[in-house]
Scaffold this motif. Sequence first.
Motif, PDB file in Angstrom:
ATOM      1  N   UNK A 133       0.824  -1.198   0.000  1.00 52.88           N
ATOM      2  CA  UNK A 133       0.000   0.000   0.000  1.00 52.88           C
ATOM      3  C   UNK A 133       0.863   1.256   0.000  1.00 52.88           C
ATOM      4  N   UNK A 134       0.284   2.342  -0.476  1.00 47.54           N
ATOM      5  CA  UNK A 134       1.005   3.609  -0.528  1.00 47.54           C
ATOM      6  C   UNK A 134       0.155   4.708   0.083  1.00 47.54           C
ATOM      7  N   UNK A 135       0.811   5.822   0.384  1.00 49.49           N
ATOM      8  CA  UNK A 135       0.120   6.978   0.939  1.00 49.49           C
ATOM      9  C   UNK A 135       0.605   8.228   0.219  1.00 49.49           C
ATOM     10  N   UNK A 136      -0.329   9.095  -0.152  1.00 51.55           N
ATOM     11  CA  UNK A 136      -0.006  10.390  -0.748  1.00 51.55           C
ATOM     12  C   UNK A 136      -0.557  11.496   0.138  1.00 51.55           C
ATOM     13  N   UNK A 137       0.188  12.581   0.250  1.00 52.83           N
ATOM     14  CA  UNK A 137      -0.229  13.725   1.048  1.00 52.83           C
ATOM     15  C   UNK A 137      -0.193  14.962   0.167  1.00 52.83           C
ATOM     16  N   UNK A 138      -1.245  15.766   0.229  1.00 55.02           N
ATOM     17  CA  UNK A 138      -1.281  16.975  -0.590  1.00 55.02           C
ATOM     18  C   UNK A 138      -2.327  17.943  -0.062  1.00 55.02           C
ATOM     19  N   UNK A 139      -2.498  19.033  -0.787  1.00 56.74           N
ATOM     20  CA  UNK A 139      -3.501  20.009  -0.388  1.00 56.74           C
ATOM     21  C   UNK A 139      -4.890  19.512  -0.771  1.00 56.74           C
ATOM     22  N   UNK A 140      -5.889  20.056  -0.088  1.00 58.42           N
ATOM     23  CA  UNK A 140      -7.251  19.663  -0.431  1.00 58.42           C
ATOM     24  C   UNK A 140      -7.611  20.089  -1.851  1.00 58.42           C
TER      25      UNK A 140
END
Length: 437
Positions: A133-140
């Motif tokens: 599994x992977x995770x991405x983080x960013x602005x809404x």
Amino acid sequence: MMSLLAALMLWALPAIAQDSGPLRIEITEGVIEPMPYAAPDFVGESAEAAEMGRNLARVVASDLTGTGLFREIPAQAHISRITSFESPVQYADWRAVKAQALITGAVSVDGSGRLVVKFRIYDVFAGQELGNGLQFVGTRDGWRRIAHKVADQVYSRITGEGGYFDSRVVYVAESGPKDQRAKRLAIMDYDGANVQYLTDSSSLVLAPRFSPSGDRVLYTSYETGFPRIYVLDVASVGRRVLPTIDGTMSFAPRFAPDGRTVVYSLTQGGNTDLYRMDVSSGASTRLTNAPSIETAPSYSPDGRQIVFESDRSGTPQLYIMSAGGGDAQRISFGQGRYGTPVWSPRGDLIAFTKQSKGRFHIGVMRTDGSEERLLTASFLDEGPTWAPNGRVIMFTRETQGAQGQARLYSVDISGRNLKQVQTSGGASDPSWGPLQN
């Protein structure tokens, strides 16, 4: 992330492996059978994130289904419901609805207000997770980009090719009647979302071309009365004209793979030849010297060669020469007129426009001119541009008549999955940029 597959064979059509081996789209000469998959709404780990989870899953599904290689199983057919990202997968329920792949995800908002998206891909018939599994983080505001990144990962793991969803296209946005059409530069996501305008419509603009890194755009403008080449910074929308000799016309620019050099056409004294320019210094070098028209140059991915259009044989045909100039070798020998060649990012194919027997086509050929394949046919198809992975081509299609309008279309290099790209109005002359960072 390593793929489970070898690279796809070039001219083949996809078929789905039905054995108990690893999940994959295997390339064969068989009939296309899109892979059935399920993409339930991503679980919202807070009330704020629930709607975002639905939207993310829909964009992921749109990306995958839009390739023609995948077929989504509708939510109403699902037996299992994904209510927690950590719950065990009920593989039997997904096998019962004939899903071969399952995509699950979860969405939350962290303490800084950033969007956090986790996802997993499962091989339903093997009963196991496909990779980690992977995770991405960013602005809404950037949630669509995160969805495209998820889809790129799914596409890559199942096909063995790089994705192309998290990319942008610069193009000419058109409005007004056919005989007084206003044109301005615009940029959008590959699927037509998030349109931004880079210029106004006060002067005619043509042939936008992305830099290899996607941070700049070359284009031709007639604002001085003569065609001149400008380079525009995408982030700041600042621009400057590239220096050329007064009284000459410069057009058809394209970046070299290093992003520091531009190749273009220049008309002087009734003669049109190819030139190379250092973008920083403005110093130019002449590459061709012939009485014919030499235009539409495009570099090979390694920067060592240039393919271009020339009428030196009497009709427009395609030629390849060293990036430093010199003798050129003709590569097009079919019936008709050839133009607007563009080298594939893979380096193995050249896309082109062909006019033959009153019809226009988008086609591809090997770099030696062999294995020519026409992918489209219409009243007017022209100006191909490659997806970052070299699997899909976007181009302009214009309908005939007084009410005719230009629109953007895409097609797979197999000639399948022809479809219109959604834009709010007329659109032409696309240039597909690289995957975003």
